[in-house]
Design a protein around this motif. Structure first.
Motif, PDB file in Angstrom:
ATOM      1  N   MET A   1       0.197  35.568-130.061  1.00 48.34           N
ATOM      2  CA  MET A   1       0.721  36.706-129.601  1.00 48.34           C
ATOM      3  C   MET A   1       0.556  36.615-127.845  1.00 48.34           C
ATOM      4  N   PRO A   2       1.690  36.936-127.242  1.00 51.28           N
ATOM      5  CA  PRO A   2       1.868  36.811-125.747  1.00 51.28           C
ATOM      6  C   PRO A   2       0.746  37.724-125.147  1.00 51.28           C
ATOM      7  N   HIS A   3       0.436  37.415-123.899  1.00 55.56           N
ATOM      8  CA  HIS A   3      -0.824  38.306-123.401  1.00 55.56           C
ATOM      9  C   HIS A   3      -0.069  38.718-121.994  1.00 55.56           C
ATOM     10  N   VAL A   4      -0.485  39.488-121.209  1.00 55.72           N
ATOM     11  CA  VAL A   4      -0.073  40.136-119.982  1.00 55.72           C
ATOM     12  C   VAL A   4      -1.047  39.953-118.959  1.00 55.72           C
ATOM     13  N   TYR A   5      -0.880  39.315-117.958  1.00 58.55           N
ATOM     14  CA  TYR A   5      -1.860  39.257-116.899  1.00 58.55           C
ATOM     15  C   TYR A   5      -1.500  39.675-115.583  1.00 58.55           C
ATOM     16  N   MET A   6      -2.271  40.283-114.548  1.00 59.80           N
ATOM     17  CA  MET A   6      -2.029  40.633-113.410  1.00 59.80           C
ATOM     18  C   MET A   6      -2.683  39.959-112.095  1.00 59.80           C
ATOM     19  N   ILE A   7      -2.054  39.685-111.094  1.00 60.46           N
ATOM     20  CA  ILE A   7      -2.928  39.072-109.776  1.00 60.46           C
ATOM     21  C   ILE A   7      -2.020  39.357-108.569  1.00 60.46           C
ATOM     22  N   SER A   8      -2.460  39.126-107.412  1.00 59.45           N
ATOM     23  CA  SER A   8      -1.749  39.637-106.199  1.00 59.45           C
ATOM     24  C   SER A   8      -2.408  38.551-105.079  1.00 59.45           C
ATOM     25  N   ASP A   9      -1.580  38.515-103.881  1.00 62.40           N
ATOM     26  CA  ASP A   9      -1.975  37.949-102.710  1.00 62.40           C
ATOM     27  C   ASP A   9      -2.366  36.503-102.930  1.00 62.40           C
ATOM     28  N   HIS A  10      -1.429  35.675-103.441  1.00 61.29           N
ATOM     29  CA  HIS A  10      -1.837  34.321-103.430  1.00 61.29           C
ATOM     30  C   HIS A  10      -1.644  33.510-101.798  1.00 61.29           C
ATOM     31  N   HIS A  11      -0.753  34.323-101.244  1.00 61.15           N
ATOM     32  CA  HIS A  11      -0.273  33.824 -99.938  1.00 61.15           C
ATOM     33  C   HIS A  11      -0.066  32.475 -99.902  1.00 61.15           C
ATOM     34  N   PHE A  12       0.755  31.852-100.657  1.00 60.42           N
ATOM     35  CA  PHE A  12       1.104  30.295-100.752  1.00 60.42           C
ATOM     36  C   PHE A  12       1.303  30.006 -99.335  1.00 60.42           C
ATOM     37  N   GLY A  13       0.975  29.041 -98.796  1.00 59.37           N
ATOM     38  CA  GLY A  13       1.557  28.478 -97.531  1.00 59.37           C
ATOM     39  C   GLY A  13       1.067  28.971 -96.324  1.00 59.37           C
ATOM     40  N   HIS A  14       0.091  30.037 -96.355  1.00 57.61           N
ATOM     41  CA  HIS A  14      -0.641  30.786 -95.442  1.00 57.61           C
ATOM     42  C   HIS A  14      -1.647  30.236 -94.927  1.00 57.61           C
ATOM     43  N   LYS A  15      -1.681  29.245 -93.924  1.00 59.62           N
ATOM     44  CA  LYS A  15      -2.795  28.634 -93.433  1.00 59.62           C
ATOM     45  C   LYS A  15      -3.946  29.374 -93.095  1.00 59.62           C
ATOM     46  N   ASN A  16      -3.670  30.522 -92.314  1.00 54.78           N
ATOM     47  CA  ASN A  16      -4.693  31.378 -91.721  1.00 54.78           C
ATOM     48  C   ASN A  16      -5.458  32.383 -92.498  1.00 54.78           C
ATOM     49  N   ILE A  17      -4.826  32.207 -94.051  1.00 54.19           N
ATOM     50  CA  ILE A  17      -5.637  33.255 -94.817  1.00 54.19           C
ATOM     51  C   ILE A  17      -6.716  32.783 -95.200  1.00 54.19           C
ATOM     52  N   ILE A  18      -6.983  31.248 -95.093  1.00 55.84           N
ATOM     53  CA  ILE A  18      -8.202  30.590 -95.654  1.00 55.84           C
ATOM     54  C   ILE A  18      -9.382  31.039 -94.587  1.00 55.84           C
ATOM     55  N   ASP A  19      -8.948  31.184 -93.566  1.00 57.09           N
ATOM     56  CA  ASP A  19     -10.159  31.782 -92.618  1.00 57.09           C
ATOM     57  C   ASP A  19     -10.371  33.163 -92.626  1.00 57.09           C
ATOM     58  N   PHE A  20      -9.123  33.959 -92.480  1.00 53.01           N
ATOM     59  CA  PHE A  20      -9.210  35.392 -92.599  1.00 53.01           C
ATOM     60  C   PHE A  20      -9.810  35.963 -93.797  1.00 53.01           C
ATOM     61  N   GLU A  21      -9.926  35.339 -94.819  1.00 52.80           N
ATOM     62  CA  GLU A  21     -10.750  35.632 -96.184  1.00 52.80           C
ATOM     63  C   GLU A  21     -11.557  34.826 -96.743  1.00 52.80           C
ATOM     64  N   SER A  22     -12.105  34.014 -95.824  1.00 55.85           N
ATOM     65  CA  SER A  22     -13.227  33.045 -95.963  1.00 55.85           C
ATOM     66  C   SER A  22     -12.884  32.299 -97.647  1.00 55.85           C
ATOM     67  N   ARG A  23     -11.367  31.740 -97.806  1.00 58.40           N
ATOM     68  CA  ARG A  23     -11.250  31.146 -99.123  1.00 58.40           C
ATOM     69  C   ARG A  23     -11.860  29.897 -99.047  1.00 58.40           C
ATOM     70  N   PRO A  24     -12.290  29.249-100.000  1.00 58.48           N
ATOM     71  CA  PRO A  24     -13.094  28.308-100.435  1.00 58.48           C
ATOM     72  C   PRO A  24     -12.224  26.936-100.328  1.00 58.48           C
ATOM     73  N   PHE A  25     -11.292  26.773 -99.553  1.00 59.49           N
ATOM     74  CA  PHE A  25     -10.417  25.737 -99.379  1.00 59.49           C
ATOM     75  C   PHE A  25     -10.515  24.948 -98.185  1.00 59.49           C
ATOM     76  N   GLY A  26     -10.061  23.545 -98.199  1.00 62.78           N
ATOM     77  CA  GLY A  26     -10.365  22.678 -97.157  1.00 62.78           C
ATOM     78  C   GLY A  26      -8.883  22.951 -96.288  1.00 62.78           C
ATOM     79  N   ASP A  27      -7.839  22.930 -97.044  1.00 62.47           N
ATOM     80  CA  ASP A  27      -6.504  23.127 -96.497  1.00 62.47           C
ATOM     81  C   ASP A  27      -5.298  23.917 -97.410  1.00 62.47           C
ATOM     82  N   VAL A  28      -4.300  23.964 -97.033  1.00 58.27           N
ATOM     83  CA  VAL A  28      -3.234  24.709 -97.627  1.00 58.27           C
ATOM     84  C   VAL A  28      -3.022  23.909 -99.009  1.00 58.27           C
TER      85      VAL A  28
END
Length: 169
Positions: A1-28
């Motif tokens: 049976m199919p499921h339904v998911y929700m999510i927001s604010d990936h900001h793919f390609g937004h380099k500065n979001i890594i610093d703005f939101e302290s995301r745990p990634f080295g780069d985009v």
């Protein structure tokens, strides 16, 4: 049976979001690959995903390439960073449906990008993004920004368990 998911604010390609939101990634690039992997680890081909805005800062070619790799039937509720592009642009990029406005889901849940005003006496729940790592108090709001959910789409049934008493489900 199919499921339904929700999510927001990936900001793919937004380099500065890594610093703005302290995301745990080295780069985009690392952020992109990790978020695609986390999406596909839970979302199957037959599942549906409501993306509550601010999906990508990339051009059509790069956004389409990411969309093609993501499982599921994808609906976008446009966020503040998505509105610079038309509904048609997002459909061409790969979303199956696009809404410029909040929608009511299941007769009880308001799906929006920005949190909506909710009087404490209103019998509804607002599932939203936009405020990233912040959180509104109370059980009338569920923030599905990626920062709250380890960059992984959230199963709608799990959201319901957070806000609807079990005898009402």
């Amino acid at each position: 049976m199919p499921h339904v998911y929700m999510i927001s604010d990936h900001h793919f390609g937004h380099k500065n979001i890594i610093d703005f939101e302290s995301r745990p990634f080295g780069d985009v690039g690392e952020m992109t690959e990790s978020m695609i992997d986390k999406w596909n680890a839970v979302v199957g081909k037959e599942d549906s995903v409501f993306h509550l805005g601010d999906f990508s800062f990339l051009n059509m070619e790069k956004t389409s390439a990411i969309m093609a790799r993501l499982n599921g039937y994808k609906t976008l509720i446009m966020g503040n960073h998505d509105r610079g592009r038309s509904k048609r642009w997002w459909l061409e990029a790969g979303f199956d449906e696009v809404s410029e406005h909040p929608i009511v889901y299941g007769g009880f849940f308001f799906l929006s990008h920005e949190p909506m005003y909710m009087n404490k006496h209103m019998p509804y729940v607002n599932i939203h993004g936009h405020i990233h790592g912040q959180k509104y108090e109370g059980n009338q709001y569920v923030n599905v920004s990626v920062e709250h959910w380890d960059y992984t789409p959230v199963l709608f049934e799990d959201i319901k368990k957070l806000v609807v008493p079990s005898e009402e489900q």
